[in-house]
Motif scaffolding. Structure first.
Motif, PDB file in Angstrom:
ATOM      1  N   PHE A 109      -9.763   2.759  -5.914  1.00  0.00           N
ATOM      2  CA  PHE A 109      -9.901   4.140  -5.423  1.00  0.00           C
ATOM      3  C   PHE A 109      -9.150   5.115  -6.330  1.00  0.00           C
ATOM      4  O   PHE A 109      -9.702   6.113  -6.799  1.00  0.00           O
ATOM      5  CB  PHE A 109      -9.365   4.199  -3.989  1.00  0.00           C
ATOM      6  CG  PHE A 109      -9.238   5.569  -3.398  1.00  0.00           C
ATOM      7  CD1 PHE A 109     -10.345   6.255  -2.934  1.00  0.00           C
ATOM      8  CD2 PHE A 109      -7.992   6.180  -3.289  1.00  0.00           C
ATOM      9  CE1 PHE A 109     -10.223   7.524  -2.374  1.00  0.00           C
ATOM     10  CE2 PHE A 109      -7.855   7.444  -2.732  1.00  0.00           C
ATOM     11  CZ  PHE A 109      -8.975   8.121  -2.277  1.00  0.00           C
ATOM     12  N   TYR A 110      -7.894   4.805  -6.612  1.00  0.00           N
ATOM     13  CA  TYR A 110      -7.077   5.718  -7.409  1.00  0.00           C
ATOM     14  C   TYR A 110      -7.522   5.789  -8.864  1.00  0.00           C
ATOM     15  O   TYR A 110      -7.242   6.772  -9.553  1.00  0.00           O
ATOM     16  CB  TYR A 110      -5.604   5.312  -7.330  1.00  0.00           C
ATOM     17  CG  TYR A 110      -4.941   5.663  -6.022  1.00  0.00           C
ATOM     18  CD1 TYR A 110      -4.963   6.969  -5.538  1.00  0.00           C
ATOM     19  CD2 TYR A 110      -4.298   4.707  -5.256  1.00  0.00           C
ATOM     20  CE1 TYR A 110      -4.358   7.301  -4.342  1.00  0.00           C
ATOM     21  CE2 TYR A 110      -3.685   5.024  -4.056  1.00  0.00           C
ATOM     22  CZ  TYR A 110      -3.719   6.331  -3.600  1.00  0.00           C
ATOM     23  OH  TYR A 110      -3.116   6.654  -2.405  1.00  0.00           O
ATOM     24  N   LEU A 127       0.829  -1.206   0.000  1.00  0.00           N
ATOM     25  CA  LEU A 127       0.000   0.000   0.000  1.00  0.00           C
ATOM     26  C   LEU A 127       0.859   1.251   0.000  1.00  0.00           C
ATOM     27  O   LEU A 127       0.393   2.335  -0.315  1.00  0.00           O
ATOM     28  CB  LEU A 127      -0.912   0.008   1.229  1.00  0.00           C
ATOM     29  CG  LEU A 127      -2.117  -0.908   1.148  1.00  0.00           C
ATOM     30  CD1 LEU A 127      -2.939  -0.787   2.398  1.00  0.00           C
ATOM     31  CD2 LEU A 127      -2.960  -0.607  -0.068  1.00  0.00           C
ATOM     32  N   ALA A 128       2.135   1.083   0.348  1.00  0.00           N
ATOM     33  CA  ALA A 128       3.026   2.238   0.368  1.00  0.00           C
ATOM     34  C   ALA A 128       3.545   2.566  -1.031  1.00  0.00           C
ATOM     35  O   ALA A 128       4.123   3.625  -1.239  1.00  0.00           O
ATOM     36  CB  ALA A 128       4.191   1.969   1.305  1.00  0.00           C
ATOM     37  N   ASP A 129       3.337   1.656  -1.985  1.00  0.00           N
ATOM     38  CA  ASP A 129       3.809   1.908  -3.344  1.00  0.00           C
ATOM     39  C   ASP A 129       2.999   3.028  -3.985  1.00  0.00           C
ATOM     40  O   ASP A 129       1.779   3.105  -3.816  1.00  0.00           O
ATOM     41  CB  ASP A 129       3.676   0.642  -4.203  1.00  0.00           C
ATOM     42  CG  ASP A 129       4.651  -0.437  -3.756  1.00  0.00           C
ATOM     43  OD1 ASP A 129       5.613  -0.097  -3.053  1.00  0.00           O
ATOM     44  OD2 ASP A 129       4.422  -1.607  -4.119  1.00  0.00           O
ATOM     45  N   ILE A 187     -11.801  12.247 -10.648  1.00  0.00           N
ATOM     46  CA  ILE A 187     -13.151  11.757 -10.364  1.00  0.00           C
ATOM     47  C   ILE A 187     -14.087  12.280 -11.447  1.00  0.00           C
ATOM     48  O   ILE A 187     -14.078  13.473 -11.771  1.00  0.00           O
ATOM     49  CB  ILE A 187     -13.651  12.260  -8.990  1.00  0.00           C
ATOM     50  CG1 ILE A 187     -12.694  11.864  -7.861  1.00  0.00           C
ATOM     51  CG2 ILE A 187     -15.074  11.769  -8.711  1.00  0.00           C
ATOM     52  CD1 ILE A 187     -12.607  10.410  -7.548  1.00  0.00           C
ATOM     53  N   SER A 226       1.683  12.798  -8.453  1.00  0.00           N
ATOM     54  CA  SER A 226       0.572  11.893  -8.760  1.00  0.00           C
ATOM     55  C   SER A 226      -0.680  12.662  -9.158  1.00  0.00           C
ATOM     56  O   SER A 226      -1.508  12.158  -9.930  1.00  0.00           O
ATOM     57  CB  SER A 226       0.223  11.022  -7.552  1.00  0.00           C
ATOM     58  OG  SER A 226       1.320  10.279  -7.087  1.00  0.00           O
ATOM     59  N   PRO A 245      -8.635  11.425  -6.379  1.00  0.00           N
ATOM     60  CA  PRO A 245      -8.532  10.594  -5.176  1.00  0.00           C
ATOM     61  C   PRO A 245      -7.110  10.658  -4.646  1.00  0.00           C
ATOM     62  O   PRO A 245      -6.161  10.349  -5.373  1.00  0.00           O
ATOM     63  CB  PRO A 245      -8.874   9.186  -5.682  1.00  0.00           C
ATOM     64  CG  PRO A 245      -8.557   9.210  -7.139  1.00  0.00           C
ATOM     65  CD  PRO A 245      -8.703  10.623  -7.611  1.00  0.00           C
ATOM     66  N   ILE A 246      -6.944  11.076  -3.424  1.00  0.00           N
ATOM     67  CA  ILE A 246      -5.609  11.206  -2.848  1.00  0.00           C
ATOM     68  C   ILE A 246      -5.528  10.351  -1.592  1.00  0.00           C
ATOM     69  O   ILE A 246      -6.312  10.529  -0.662  1.00  0.00           O
ATOM     70  CB  ILE A 246      -5.288  12.676  -2.519  1.00  0.00           C
ATOM     71  CG1 ILE A 246      -5.332  13.506  -3.810  1.00  0.00           C
ATOM     72  CG2 ILE A 246      -3.914  12.795  -1.846  1.00  0.00           C
ATOM     73  CD1 ILE A 246      -5.125  14.983  -3.606  1.00  0.00           C
ATOM     74  N   GLY A 247      -4.612   9.417  -1.608  1.00  0.00           N
ATOM     75  CA  GLY A 247      -4.438   8.530  -0.462  1.00  0.00           C
ATOM     76  C   GLY A 247      -3.008   8.586   0.042  1.00  0.00           C
ATOM     77  O   GLY A 247      -2.191   9.388  -0.436  1.00  0.00           O
ATOM     78  N   GLY A 248      -2.719   7.707   0.963  1.00  0.00           N
ATOM     79  CA  GLY A 248      -1.431   7.729   1.634  1.00  0.00           C
ATOM     80  C   GLY A 248      -0.238   7.461   0.743  1.00  0.00           C
ATOM     81  O   GLY A 248       0.881   7.853   1.066  1.00  0.00           O
ATOM     82  N   SER A 249      -0.450   6.779  -0.385  1.00  0.00           N
ATOM     83  CA  SER A 249       0.697   6.441  -1.232  1.00  0.00           C
ATOM     84  C   SER A 249       0.880   7.411  -2.395  1.00  0.00           C
ATOM     85  O   SER A 249       1.784   7.242  -3.206  1.00  0.00           O
ATOM     86  CB  SER A 249       0.555   5.012  -1.762  1.00  0.00           C
ATOM     87  OG  SER A 249      -0.679   4.854  -2.416  1.00  0.00           O
ATOM     88  N   CYS A 250       0.030   8.428  -2.474  1.00  0.00           N
ATOM     89  CA  CYS A 250       0.199   9.448  -3.517  1.00  0.00           C
ATOM     90  C   CYS A 250       1.486  10.224  -3.272  1.00  0.00           C
ATOM     91  O   CYS A 250       1.939  10.370  -2.142  1.00  0.00           O
ATOM     92  CB  CYS A 250      -0.968  10.432  -3.493  1.00  0.00           C
ATOM     93  SG  CYS A 250      -2.313   9.978  -4.574  1.00  0.00           S
ATOM     94  N   GLU A 251       2.037  10.738  -4.355  1.00  0.00           N
ATOM     95  CA  GLU A 251       3.183  11.633  -4.254  1.00  0.00           C
ATOM     96  C   GLU A 251       2.825  12.921  -4.995  1.00  0.00           C
ATOM     97  O   GLU A 251       1.873  12.936  -5.785  1.00  0.00           O
ATOM     98  CB  GLU A 251       4.426  10.954  -4.824  1.00  0.00           C
ATOM     99  CG  GLU A 251       4.868   9.792  -3.944  1.00  0.00           C
ATOM    100  CD  GLU A 251       6.131   9.103  -4.437  1.00  0.00           C
ATOM    101  OE1 GLU A 251       6.835   9.675  -5.296  1.00  0.00           O
ATOM    102  OE2 GLU A 251       6.398   7.995  -3.953  1.00  0.00           O
ATOM    103  N   PRO A 280       0.769   4.853  -6.469  1.00  0.00           N
ATOM    104  CA  PRO A 280      -0.239   4.281  -7.359  1.00  0.00           C
ATOM    105  C   PRO A 280       0.139   4.441  -8.828  1.00  0.00           C
ATOM    106  O   PRO A 280       0.693   5.459  -9.224  1.00  0.00           O
ATOM    107  CB  PRO A 280      -1.508   5.087  -7.028  1.00  0.00           C
ATOM    108  CG  PRO A 280      -1.029   6.329  -6.363  1.00  0.00           C
ATOM    109  CD  PRO A 280       0.263   5.986  -5.687  1.00  0.00           C
ATOM    110  N   HIS A 312       1.105  10.970   5.249  1.00  0.00           N
ATOM    111  CA  HIS A 312       0.132  10.015   5.768  1.00  0.00           C
ATOM    112  C   HIS A 312       0.573   9.482   7.141  1.00  0.00           C
ATOM    113  O   HIS A 312      -0.234   9.360   8.054  1.00  0.00           O
ATOM    114  CB  HIS A 312      -0.028   8.873   4.772  1.00  0.00           C
ATOM    115  CG  HIS A 312      -1.220   8.018   5.028  1.00  0.00           C
ATOM    116  ND1 HIS A 312      -2.511   8.472   4.864  1.00  0.00           N
ATOM    117  CD2 HIS A 312      -1.327   6.748   5.466  1.00  0.00           C
ATOM    118  CE1 HIS A 312      -3.352   7.507   5.187  1.00  0.00           C
ATOM    119  NE2 HIS A 312      -2.660   6.452   5.547  1.00  0.00           N
TER     120      HIS A 312
END
Lengths: 212, 232
Positions: free
Chosen positions: A133-134, A4-6, A14, B215, B206-212, A8, B106
């Motif tokens: 999600f992404y 999950l740290a990779d 959206i 991204s 969509p922005i999550g913990g692994s975005c940079e 995306p 994150h």
């Protein structure tokens, strides 16, 4: 194994409306991703393919010996079944397990190898959910198998978020199982004509990631 | 604040039913929103899946704040609230991707420990701004004789009670420490702010913990304030 740290691979804006052609491609890619990550079988399924069994739910609700916030489920203000029914498309997948793989229910998983299988299942579920999600399906939501406390918090004396005001110590990983929501993974697999190992009382270790 | 890229989706004829709406929309822009539109309450999307996104898998704040799921309003309660209104002002505050998608952010959010570059503090400032705009709009509407209800973004505990051990509203019977500042977020109440943003033409990622930072072009935090005129 992706983590999950990779970063995306795709982050898509959206959209106000879902493009059915793009959705089909995405679903196929997510199914393939499940297989690449180690699933034995994976399929794109629709809303009507998701089978609920009230007996399964009763069994889970009666299995409170090793309780967690996700086993048995308690959402006093929200209806998870209603939410699940709002999804139209999902990826259903299973891990390859032997016929003697026991049904652990919500209890501890003593066998370290078996626990690793569960761990991998949760990782694939999280990876697919994250990828969905992404890709712009911001409500992507994954369900795994068993009790997440048995998988992630076996060394903890309790499931911490069961205490008011305490947080989950494995946020973004701990999640409910299909059976805890009353979804019958075995019947879904039967409908897909998957060949499951013989002999087990509940011979499937599966995940369901609802995309949109 | 330049609002040339802001679309007021409600027709002026309809919106004029409530004279306060356009002044509120402008107030949102003047107070720091990058975009603001007047929307019909019927355009608000309430989806049972949204609250579950806070709980499955569990967000670090789920269960820790009185305003966050599984606490707060259920989607049915929110639908009831919205049914009492016809119009609202929907706004967004943009956040640079170098802040909202900063590497390590994150982890800093989950731990509550500030990162060296100050991105957590900076992001908190953006959330604070959203809450502030909601409260300013509510205040102005009330002062003009309107009934109002506002919703912000994210949890209110991080921006207002970061240094407190618990959410007082949740853990005691003393109520919220900051009732004049805090509010429910759109998402905690089941509103699909992402899709609503897309419907009004805002680019939302969509922005999550692994975005940079590379991204996504940017991030957005949304808020919504309903107003109505009660007949007395």
């Amino acid at each position: 194994m992706t983590s999950l740290a990779d970063k995306p691979e795709i982050v898509r804006r959206i959209s106000s409306h879902i493009d059915p052609v793009q959705l089909k491609k995405d679903l196929e890619q997510l199914r393939d991703k499940a297989l690449t990550l180690g699933a034995a079988d994976a399929a794109v399924i629709q809303k009507d393919d998701v089978i609920f069994d009230p007996e399964l739910l009763k069994r889970v609700n009666a299995d409170g010996g090793y309780p967690s916030v996700h086993w048995p489920l308690k959402y006093p203000k929200d209806d998870l079944k209603e939410a699940i029914r709002a999804y139209q498309w999902a990826i259903f997948f299973r891990m390859k397990i032997d016929g003697d793989f026991p049904y652990y229910g919500g209890g501890p998983i003593q066998n370290g190898e078996h626990r690793q299988w569960y761990l991998k299942l949760y990782e694939i579920t999280a990876a697919l959910e994250s990828s969905g999600f992404y890709r712009g399906y911001q409500l992507s939501l994954g369900l795994a198998s068993g009790n997440c406390r048995s998988v992630f918090c076996a060394d903890e004396k309790r499931c911490w978020p069961m205490i008011k005001g305490r947080a989950c110590i494995r946020p973004n990983m701990g999640r409910p199982s299909m059976e805890a929501t009353g979804i019958d993974a075995l019947s879904i697999a039967d409908k897909l004509n998957w060949h499951l190992p013989e002999g087990g009382s509940y011979p499937i270790l599966a995940g369901l990631v609802m995309i949109t | 604040m330049d609002d040339t890229n802001t679309t007021a989706i409600a027709s002026s004829a309809s919106a004029s039913r409530l004279d306060i709406l356009e002044p509120l929309r402008r107030a949102a822009l003047n107070r720091g929103a990058d975009d603001a539109v007047i929307i019909s309450a019927s355009d608000v999307i309430v989806d049972p899946r949204v609250r579950f996104k806070c709980m499955i898998p569990k967000c670090y704040m789920s269960g820790n704040c009185a305003h966050c799921p599984p606490h707060g309003y259920s989607t049915n309660e929110v639908k009831d609230i919205i049914s009492g209104y016809s119009w609202g002002v929907f706004f967004r505050v943009k956040v640079k991707s170098s802040i909202i998608a900063a590497k390590g952010l994150h982890k800093a959010i989950a731990s509550g420990i500030m990162d060296k570059k100050g991105n957590l503090l900076n992001l908190g400032g953006h959330y604070y701004l959203v809450f502030t705009i909601v409260k300013v709009l509510e205040k102005r509407a009330r002062e003009s004789g309107y009934t109002t209800k506002g919703f912000a973004a994210g949890n209110c505990r991080d921006p207002f009670c970061l240094f407190q051990p618990v959410c007082q509203d949740l853990m005691t019977n003393k109520g919220c420490r900051n009732p004049g500042l805090s509010s429910y977020s759109m998402e905690s109440c089941g509103m699909d702010a992402y899709t609503m943003a897309a419907h009004v033409g805002w680019d939302q990622y969509p922005i999550g913990g692994s975005c940079e930072p590379d991204s996504v072009p940017q991030g957005s935090l949304m808020g919504l304030v309903f107003v109505r005129r009660d007949n007395k």
